[in-house]
Design an enzyme around this catalytic site. Sequence first.
Site, PDB file in Angstrom:
ATOM      1  N   GLY A  47      19.090  16.166 -62.435  1.00 34.09           N
ATOM      2  CA  GLY A  47      19.328  16.171 -60.998  1.00 34.09           C
ATOM      3  C   GLY A  47      18.325  17.067 -60.293  1.00 34.09           C
ATOM      4  O   GLY A  47      17.158  17.142 -60.693  1.00 34.09           O
ATOM      5  N   CYS A  48      18.764  17.751 -59.268  1.00 33.01           N
ATOM      6  CA  CYS A  48      17.887  18.622 -58.472  1.00 33.01           C
ATOM      7  C   CYS A  48      17.122  19.597 -59.358  1.00 33.01           C
ATOM      8  O   CYS A  48      17.716  20.424 -60.055  1.00 33.01           O
ATOM      9  CB  CYS A  48      18.722  19.395 -57.454  1.00 33.01           C
ATOM     10  SG  CYS A  48      17.806  20.679 -56.597  1.00 33.01           S
ATOM     11  N   PHE A  49      15.782  19.506 -59.317  1.00 33.87           N
ATOM     12  CA  PHE A  49      15.013  20.376 -60.216  1.00 33.87           C
ATOM     13  C   PHE A  49      15.045  21.838 -59.810  1.00 33.87           C
ATOM     14  O   PHE A  49      14.782  22.719 -60.622  1.00 33.87           O
ATOM     15  CB  PHE A  49      13.578  19.897 -60.437  1.00 33.87           C
ATOM     16  CG  PHE A  49      12.783  19.468 -59.238  1.00 33.87           C
ATOM     17  CD1 PHE A  49      13.045  19.943 -57.955  1.00 33.87           C
ATOM     18  CD2 PHE A  49      11.738  18.569 -59.390  1.00 33.87           C
ATOM     19  CE1 PHE A  49      12.293  19.545 -56.869  1.00 33.87           C
ATOM     20  CE2 PHE A  49      10.969  18.161 -58.304  1.00 33.87           C
ATOM     21  CZ  PHE A  49      11.246  18.652 -57.043  1.00 33.87           C
ATOM     22  N   CYS A  51      17.729  23.456 -59.233  1.00 35.48           N
ATOM     23  CA  CYS A  51      18.873  23.996 -59.975  1.00 35.48           C
ATOM     24  C   CYS A  51      18.588  24.091 -61.465  1.00 35.48           C
ATOM     25  O   CYS A  51      18.950  25.072 -62.123  1.00 35.48           O
ATOM     26  CB  CYS A  51      20.109  23.129 -59.739  1.00 35.48           C
ATOM     27  SG  CYS A  51      20.616  23.028 -58.010  1.00 35.48           S
TER      28      CYS A  51
END
Length: 213
Positions: A47-49, A51
């Site tokens: 997902g969101c890199f 994070c």
Amino acid sequence: MQRPALTIALIAGLVATGLAFFSSAGAEDSRLEDPPSRVATAVFAGGCFWCVEADFDKVEGVLETVSGYTGGTLEKPTYKEVTRGGTGHYEAVKVTYDPAKVSYDELTEYFVRHIDPTDAKGQFCDKGESYRSAIFVSGTGEREAADATLAAAETSLRADVVTQIVPASTFWPAEDYHQDYYLKNSVKYGYYRTGCGRDARIKQLWGKVAKAS
């Protein structure tokens, strides 16, 4: 008549040389600790890199994390192109680590326990092909480690695990403003991570969040 001036210049030069020597000696002292004799890399999409990068930076033995794009066919992709879809690329993070301090197996287990491996549509509030989860492997050893980790996760969760195992390919670093985003923009990052429900979902799936090694 010029000799005193020449003598003073020579003395000044010798003094400057001596100071430079001691200054460089001090600089050497700050680098006494030898770098690792061997480093390795691993690539994960969760997902969101921002994070994923923040999570791996907490792991002892991780030396560097870089946000980027991989898995697709488009060369030199941009954030807008990847998130729009159609490139085949994932938001991913390249992790450089010291194998003497943390193993590849430990990294894959840590990764899986910091994502939702049961979500085929993306991760948390982010949906779309670029937000799917994957482990990118090079060679038989990494594939076997990834297989074992995902099989263990499926047993633990008693649910189908859809995180993919993908052959490693060219990794394209993301734009500079994405690197270390959680440090550069800590307030915005905190709001995003909380609002996206990442940690709440991880706790729901795994209980107490796995600690860094």
